[in-house]
Design a protein around this motif. Structure first.
Motif, PDB file in Angstrom:
ATOM      1  N   GLY A   1      13.477  -9.938 -33.075  1.00 33.41           N
ATOM      2  CA  GLY A   1      12.759  -8.813 -33.666  1.00 33.41           C
ATOM      3  C   GLY A   1      11.262  -9.041 -33.640  1.00 33.41           C
ATOM      4  O   GLY A   1      10.479  -8.140 -33.343  1.00 33.41           O
ATOM      5  N   LEU A   2      10.873 -10.286 -33.914  1.00 36.96           N
ATOM      6  CA  LEU A   2       9.455 -10.638 -33.895  1.00 36.96           C
ATOM      7  C   LEU A   2       8.855 -10.358 -32.520  1.00 36.96           C
ATOM      8  O   LEU A   2       7.759  -9.810 -32.398  1.00 36.96           O
ATOM      9  N   LEU A   3       9.614 -10.702 -31.465  1.00 31.02           N
ATOM     10  CA  LEU A   3       9.150 -10.460 -30.104  1.00 31.02           C
ATOM     11  C   LEU A   3       8.988  -8.950 -29.857  1.00 31.02           C
ATOM     12  O   LEU A   3       7.990  -8.507 -29.297  1.00 31.02           O
ATOM     13  N   PHE A   4       9.955  -8.153 -30.318  1.00 32.73           N
ATOM     14  CA  PHE A   4       9.855  -6.691 -30.186  1.00 32.73           C
ATOM     15  C   PHE A   4       8.588  -6.179 -30.873  1.00 32.73           C
ATOM     16  O   PHE A   4       7.864  -5.340 -30.332  1.00 32.73           O
ATOM     17  N   ASN A   5       8.342  -6.684 -32.082  1.00 34.64           N
ATOM     18  CA  ASN A   5       7.168  -6.232 -32.825  1.00 34.64           C
ATOM     19  C   ASN A   5       5.881  -6.596 -32.086  1.00 34.64           C
ATOM     20  O   ASN A   5       4.937  -5.804 -32.034  1.00 34.64           O
ATOM     21  N   ALA A   6       5.865  -7.816 -31.519  1.00 39.08           N
ATOM     22  CA  ALA A   6       4.679  -8.254 -30.781  1.00 39.08           C
ATOM     23  C   ALA A   6       4.464  -7.375 -29.554  1.00 39.08           C
ATOM     24  O   ALA A   6       3.341  -6.952 -29.268  1.00 39.08           O
ATOM     25  N   MET A   7       5.562  -7.072 -28.840  1.00 36.42           N
ATOM     26  CA  MET A   7       5.455  -6.226 -27.660  1.00 36.42           C
ATOM     27  C   MET A   7       4.919  -4.847 -28.029  1.00 36.42           C
ATOM     28  O   MET A   7       4.041  -4.306 -27.367  1.00 36.42           O
ATOM     29  N   ALA A   8       5.454  -4.305 -29.137  1.00 30.84           N
ATOM     30  CA  ALA A   8       4.993  -2.982 -29.556  1.00 30.84           C
ATOM     31  C   ALA A   8       3.524  -3.035 -29.953  1.00 30.84           C
ATOM     32  O   ALA A   8       2.737  -2.157 -29.596  1.00 30.84           O
ATOM     33  N   GLY A   9       3.141  -4.092 -30.665  1.00 29.83           N
ATOM     34  CA  GLY A   9       1.742  -4.241 -31.078  1.00 29.83           C
ATOM     35  C   GLY A   9       0.829  -4.275 -29.857  1.00 29.83           C
ATOM     36  O   GLY A   9      -0.221  -3.634 -29.815  1.00 29.83           O
ATOM     37  N   TYR A  10       1.265  -5.003 -28.823  1.00 29.06           N
ATOM     38  CA  TYR A  10       0.499  -5.101 -27.581  1.00 29.06           C
ATOM     39  C   TYR A  10       0.429  -3.743 -26.890  1.00 29.06           C
ATOM     40  O   TYR A  10      -0.636  -3.303 -26.463  1.00 29.06           O
ATOM     41  N   GLY A  11       1.576  -3.058 -26.833  1.00 31.56           N
ATOM     42  CA  GLY A  11       1.618  -1.745 -26.190  1.00 31.56           C
ATOM     43  C   GLY A  11       0.648  -0.757 -26.849  1.00 31.56           C
ATOM     44  O   GLY A  11      -0.094  -0.055 -26.162  1.00 31.56           O
ATOM     45  N   PHE A  12       0.649  -0.751 -28.180  1.00 35.20           N
ATOM     46  CA  PHE A  12      -0.229   0.184 -28.892  1.00 35.20           C
ATOM     47  C   PHE A  12      -1.698  -0.212 -28.764  1.00 35.20           C
ATOM     48  O   PHE A  12      -2.584   0.635 -28.776  1.00 35.20           O
ATOM     49  N   ALA A  13      -1.958  -1.522 -28.624  1.00 31.19           N
ATOM     50  CA  ALA A  13      -3.349  -1.970 -28.611  1.00 31.19           C
ATOM     51  C   ALA A  13      -3.980  -1.854 -27.237  1.00 31.19           C
ATOM     52  O   ALA A  13      -5.154  -1.531 -27.107  1.00 31.19           O
ATOM     53  N   LYS A  14      -3.213  -2.126 -26.184  1.00 34.48           N
ATOM     54  CA  LYS A  14      -3.833  -2.341 -24.877  1.00 34.48           C
ATOM     55  C   LYS A  14      -3.515  -1.299 -23.814  1.00 34.48           C
ATOM     56  O   LYS A  14      -3.888  -1.469 -22.666  1.00 34.48           O
TER      57      LYS A  14
END
Lengths: 295, 276
Positions: free
Chosen positions: B87-100
């Motif tokens: 789940g942590l990895l999913f959250n990180a991926m989403a955070g990256y997607g929204f940021a970059k």
């Protein structure tokens, strides 16, 4: 503007956000719509087995709630927790943060950890430990009080004392996280502000009230909003310590919802109660934002 | 000047004493738990209580695994912790997607993510249970794990951090022909180590402590977590405080150890995430 605009590979952003966003939609967005729908029905165990047993009851759940003495009691109890607990948590975590900000050697670092510990401790373990401390006959607290010849206190057996006992426990647990937020804010205040105030001849108390506290107002606002929201949903402490007793004396609104839903399987009724709680939280939060804007 | 230094020293001593006294008061429950966990059953009920165990024993801890199923509870808890790292990895991926990335609907979707933070747990609890029941996932490990995987606050913190990663770094990697996922796993994750450290610890603690949801979903003993098992123990052995304290210690001590190793990351993490 050197992001991916205009290039043909724009499936990637969706691939990155998809897993988390889909999970959030399934487990937060869709459920809130279902909860709203269910709150107008008489959904219960029979309905769970076969959806054709569920019927639409309009606003009945909502009107029943406000004539349900147990629900009204839980609102009173929750208000009691919030009015006493929230200021206590904010004042204690701010005081601890101010003291911890005094130094940075190993002693201060260690005690920062000590004050933070309760907030990451498992709630059931807490219930077990505090249940033993609060025990009327064998508990450490009553033993210590007996040394200064104070009679046994029924920590969890008398409705009002039980509420206060739960507040003590929740404040103990709640200091850590808020203290860290205050500490982060305190460390962001430039030293020159204090030096300037000292040059002007301000004493410690004046500096605290005229320099430090005003500069902490964003942190204080953040802590107040999140603590208030958290305490309005006060749930785990009464759930694990008293299960709402004695005589519903520690029953909170959130615990009422849980019990109606998962002990009595009155899903429709519980969903209606959860929306009442949600609306109360929204109102209180909006009022706070309004106040902070007018300042 | 000398008198001011003197005054400061007195002040600092008073503050230190207050901190130490307060700190001891705060830790009494932990100290009492550890001391009582090593007392035999008869000694915990002694009045006046003994402070240090007179006949120290590890019998209570042995009982957790022989009389009770703490081995199974421990295994289930570890499974939940490991899954929450996915789940942590999913959250990180989403955070990256929204940021970059800039893409259609980004701001609306991000607002949706933030909006989920405001929904009280009690509102979604019942419908999520009904949903899982519809698809037959109640009383399964999947049903326990799935609803907690995506955490809006975590996505938010990852996004905040990822926006500080320079675009040029990513562009340079793209020019070298690196694929988007290769960039994320080989470039972004190493750069974002500090935020992964904080989120990793918080994820571990949340997974280790998970209680209400496993309690609702699991009806078989074989799916219980340590917290559910401990609450069961509290009900079954209501007067055996020594056993209860041993169970509590088994849950709390790993967290204390992990936390004391990583506590500096937690404080830095809050400073970093800009909640000031």
């Amino acid at each position: 503007m050197n992001r991916l605009s205009g290039k043909p590979i724009n499936k990637y952003p969706y691939l990155f956000i998809a897993p988390a966003v889909i999970l959030l939609v399934i487990f937060f967005i869709i459920p809130i719509i279902i909860a709203f729908g269910v709150s107008f029905t008489d959904m219960d165990l029979k309905g769970l087995a076969n959806l054709s047993n569920v019927s639409f009851v309009g606003l009945e759940n909502y009107t029943d709630l406000f004539s349900d003495e147990k629900f009204l009691k839980s609102i009173y109890n929750t208000a009691f927790y919030v009015v006493i607990g929230v200021p206590l948590v904010i004042i204690s975590s701010l005081s601890v943060a101010l003291m911890l900000n005094y130094g940075s050697n190993w002693l201060f670092r260690t005690f920062r950890g000590v004050y933070y510990m309760p907030s990451i401790t498992n709630i059931v373990a807490i219930a077990v430990i505090w249940g033993y401390l609060y025990n009327t006959d064998y508990g450490l607290l009553n033993y210590i009080l007996s040394l200064i010849s104070i009679d046994k206190i029924p920590w969890l057996q008398e409705p009002t004392i039980a509420k206060i006992s739960l507040i003590i426990l929740a404040v103990w647990k709640g200091i850590g996280i808020n203290m860290i937020i205050f500490l982060a804010a305190l460390q962001g205040i430039p030293k020159s502000y204090y030096e300037a105030a000292e040059m002007d001849g301000a004493n410690r108390i004046q500096i605290l009230f005229n320099v430090t506290l005003p500069l902490l107002r964003y942190a204080t606002f953040f802590v107040t909003v999140t603590t208030l929201i958290g305490w309005m949903q006060f749930f785990e402490e009464p759930f694990v310590m008293t299960d709402g007793g004695p005589l519903n004396g520690t029953l909170s609104v959130a615990l009422f919802i849980y019990k109606e839903g998962f002990q009595f399987s009155e899903f429709g009724y519980a969903a209606a109660a959860s929306f009442v709680l949600f609306i109360m939280i929204i109102i209180v939060t909006l009022v706070q934002f309004k106040f902070s804007k007018s300042e | 000047m000398a008198s001011r230094d003197n005054k400061n020293r007195v002040e600092k001593t008073i503050v230190t004493i207050l901190l130490v006294v307060g700190g001891i008061l705060v830790s009494i429950p932990f100290i009492w738990m550890i001391l009582s966990a090593f007392k035999p059953e008869s000694e915990v009920l002694a009045f006046p209580p003994t402070i240090f165990p007179e006949n120290p024993t590890i019998e209570n801890f042995v009982h957790l695994f022989t009389k009770l199923d703490f081995g199974i509870y421990f295994r289930n808890t570890v499974i939940i912790v490991l899954a929450s790292f996915v789940g942590l990895l999913f959250n990180a991926m989403a955070g990256y997607g929204f940021a970059k990335y800039s893409f259609k609907g980004r701001d609306k979707l991000f607002f949706l993510v933030l909006a989920t933070m405001m929904i009280p747990g009690q509102v979604t609890m019942i419908p999520v249970y009904l949903l899982l029941n519809e698809v037959g996932l109640t009383n399964t490990m999947v049903g326990i794990i799935l609803p907690g995987l995506a955490v809006a606050f975590s996505i938010f913190l990852f996004r905040q951090f990822m926006t500080t990663v320079p675009d040029d770094l990513i562009e340079a990697a793209r020019l070298d022909g690196a694929g988007e996922f290769y960039i994320f796993f080989r470039l972004i994750i190493p750069v974002a180590k500090p935020i992964f450290a904080v989120q990793g610890i918080l994820t571990f603690i949340a997974g280790w402590n998970s209680f209400i949801w496993p309690l609702i979903i699991a009806s078989d003993d074989s799916l219980y977590t340590l917290s559910v098992g401990l609450s069961l123990l509290q009900g079954q052995y209501a007067s055996n405080f020594a056993l209860q304290m041993a169970g509590a210690a088994f849950m709390v001590i790993p967290i204390i150890i992990i936390f004391s190793f990583f506590q500096k990351y937690i404080v830095e993490g809050f400073t970093m995430s800009g909640i000031k």
